[in-house]
Design a protein around this motif. Sequence first.
Motif, mmCIF file in Angstrom:
data_model
loop_
_atom_site.group_PDB
_atom_site.id
_atom_site.type_symbol
_atom_site.label_atom_id
_atom_site.label_comp_id
_atom_site.label_asym_id
_atom_site.label_seq_id
_atom_site.Cartn_x
_atom_site.Cartn_y
_atom_site.Cartn_z
ATOM 1 N N GLN A 10 0.869 -1.163 0.000
ATOM 2 C CA GLN A 10 0.000 0.000 0.000
ATOM 3 C C GLN A 10 0.909 1.216 0.000
ATOM 4 O OE1 GLN A 10 -2.160 -0.853 3.569
ATOM 5 N NE2 GLN A 10 -3.909 -1.669 2.491
ATOM 6 N N THR A 11 0.857 2.010 -1.055
ATOM 7 C CA THR A 11 1.766 3.128 -1.186
ATOM 8 C C THR A 11 1.004 4.356 -1.618
ATOM 9 O OG1 THR A 11 2.251 2.651 -3.503
ATOM 10 C CG2 THR A 11 3.613 1.548 -1.866
ATOM 11 N N GLY A 12 1.716 5.459 -1.700
ATOM 12 C CA GLY A 12 1.122 6.673 -2.216
ATOM 13 C C GLY A 12 1.070 6.636 -3.721
ATOM 14 N N ALA A 13 0.634 7.746 -4.302
ATOM 15 C CA ALA A 13 0.500 7.811 -5.755
ATOM 16 C C ALA A 13 1.867 7.675 -6.398
ATOM 17 C CB ALA A 13 -0.155 9.131 -6.166
ATOM 18 N N SER A 14 1.894 6.999 -7.542
ATOM 19 C CA SER A 14 3.153 6.758 -8.239
ATOM 20 C C SER A 14 3.554 7.903 -9.154
ATOM 21 C CB SER A 14 3.056 5.473 -9.066
ATOM 22 O OG SER A 14 2.006 5.571 -10.000
ATOM 23 N N GLU A 15 2.721 8.934 -9.227
ATOM 24 C CA GLU A 15 3.004 10.026 -10.146
ATOM 25 C C GLU A 15 4.031 11.002 -9.599
ATOM 26 O OE1 GLU A 15 -0.877 11.345 -10.095
ATOM 27 O OE2 GLU A 15 -1.672 9.620 -11.153
ATOM 28 N N GLY A 16 4.351 10.888 -8.318
ATOM 29 C CA GLY A 16 5.312 11.799 -7.725
ATOM 30 C C GLY A 16 4.638 13.013 -7.121
ATOM 31 N N PHE A 63 -11.244 23.422 -2.173
ATOM 32 C CA PHE A 63 -10.222 23.758 -3.154
ATOM 33 C C PHE A 63 -9.759 22.472 -3.828
ATOM 34 C CE2 PHE A 63 -8.138 23.125 0.897
ATOM 35 C CZ PHE A 63 -7.045 22.312 0.605
ATOM 36 N N ALA A 64 -9.219 22.621 -5.026
ATOM 37 C CA ALA A 64 -8.765 21.461 -5.787
ATOM 38 C C ALA A 64 -7.598 20.794 -5.071
ATOM 39 C CB ALA A 64 -8.361 21.882 -7.191
ATOM 40 N N ALA A 65 -7.628 19.446 -5.056
ATOM 41 C CA ALA A 65 -6.551 18.701 -4.407
ATOM 42 C C ALA A 65 -5.244 18.907 -5.157
ATOM 43 C CB ALA A 65 -6.903 17.217 -4.372
ATOM 44 N N PRO A 66 -4.131 19.023 -4.442
ATOM 45 C CA PRO A 66 -2.832 19.205 -5.116
ATOM 46 C C PRO A 66 -2.514 18.038 -6.046
ATOM 47 C CG PRO A 66 -2.663 19.638 -2.755
ATOM 48 C CD PRO A 66 -4.000 19.032 -2.984
ATOM 49 N N MET A 67 -1.835 18.309 -7.117
ATOM 50 C CA MET A 67 -1.417 17.278 -8.047
ATOM 51 C C MET A 67 -0.451 16.320 -7.350
ATOM 52 S SD MET A 67 -2.924 17.610 -10.920
ATOM 53 C CE MET A 67 -1.882 16.550 -11.905
ATOM 54 N N GLY A 68 -0.639 15.025 -7.604
ATOM 55 C CA GLY A 68 0.234 14.026 -7.008
ATOM 56 C C GLY A 68 -0.311 13.414 -5.740
ATOM 57 N N LEU A 69 -1.330 14.030 -5.144
ATOM 58 C CA LEU A 69 -1.914 13.455 -3.937
ATOM 59 C C LEU A 69 -2.755 12.248 -4.329
ATOM 60 C CD1 LEU A 69 -2.505 13.512 -0.905
ATOM 61 C CD2 LEU A 69 -4.393 15.098 -1.378
ATOM 62 N N GLY A 70 -2.432 11.093 -3.792
ATOM 63 C CA GLY A 70 -3.168 9.882 -4.133
ATOM 64 C C GLY A 70 -2.664 8.701 -3.336
ATOM 65 N N TRP A 71 -3.277 7.576 -3.593
ATOM 66 C CA TRP A 71 -2.970 6.342 -2.858
ATOM 67 C C TRP A 71 -3.157 5.167 -3.801
ATOM 68 C CZ3 TRP A 71 -6.283 2.251 -1.336
ATOM 69 C CH2 TRP A 71 -5.770 1.394 -0.352
ATOM 70 N N GLN A 72 -2.310 4.170 -3.620
ATOM 71 C CA GLN A 72 -2.362 3.003 -4.495
ATOM 72 C C GLN A 72 -2.277 1.729 -3.671
ATOM 73 O OE1 GLN A 72 -0.142 2.814 -8.353
ATOM 74 N NE2 GLN A 72 1.032 1.218 -7.324
ATOM 75 N N GLN A 73 -3.103 0.771 -4.042
ATOM 76 C CA GLN A 73 -3.106 -0.537 -3.379
ATOM 77 C C GLN A 73 -2.910 -1.611 -4.434
ATOM 78 O OE1 GLN A 73 -6.865 -2.747 -2.150
ATOM 79 N NE2 GLN A 73 -6.164 -1.980 -0.184
ATOM 80 N N GLN A 74 -1.996 -2.536 -4.161
ATOM 81 C CA GLN A 74 -1.730 -3.634 -5.081
ATOM 82 C C GLN A 74 -2.047 -4.954 -4.400
ATOM 83 O OE1 GLN A 74 2.257 -3.404 -6.563
ATOM 84 N NE2 GLN A 74 1.932 -1.465 -7.629
ATOM 85 N N THR A 75 -2.746 -5.818 -5.117
ATOM 86 C CA THR A 75 -3.121 -7.137 -4.609
ATOM 87 C C THR A 75 -2.640 -8.191 -5.593
ATOM 88 O OG1 THR A 75 -5.085 -6.203 -3.541
ATOM 89 C CG2 THR A 75 -5.015 -8.595 -3.807
#
Length: 239
Positions: free
Chosen positions: A9-15, A147-159
Amino acid sequence: MVLARRYSQTGASEGTGKGMSEQLQQAYNALMVKAPGAAFQKARALYLNKYPLPQADGSAPLRLYVCDEQLEESIQPANDGDPNHRLAILRSRPGQLAVVHWQQPHPPEPEQLRRYLQDTWSLNPDELEIEALSTPWFREGGHQSRFAAPMGLGWQQQTLLTLKEEKVEAIPQNDESRATASLARRNSPLSRCSPNTPNAMCCGPARRAAISASMPWTNASRAKPPSTIHGFFTATMAL
């Protein structure tokens, strides 16, 4: 058979994009880890409406919530070289963030809002287009400004999905097995019935009672005894 194993479980991969902060990313990760699965849309939406992004001072008058979550699901081959392995990837990104003046119908003071965004989330208010909404937050939670979320804010889950084939062995059909089955059928009580020697379990009252008991739609309260039915027909014919 498909076996699933969640392994990262990590943050967004876009940086990290413009306006992003490490505090905000860590808080988003912590919020997403406890969120209901993507299949439970209503429960997930309720969770995001009820729980703000975790912050150092949980009793502060200003709280930050996730709005307009965007989910993306995909399946791709795993990078471990096993052809039976797949990766199910779930990506989450907020469309907007809402600053809620908790349990207050009026917006916060501009300086109060500025200090909150700077000190708590390391955000620069001058880079944000903040819009005050006339409708309060979920269940009269308080005044909200978005307000619009900052670019790059995200979360990723891999199964990791493991595809395993199960072989079902057929029952061998040889002369011995067929002979055993024929012997079992001949020894069955229902097989010992003929016009000359009727079997009670085949043709008699016990068989009829067994059939009636096996019918779930039979209503005993509506069934009439044979004598009552016979008397009814006798009375009808007499009339």
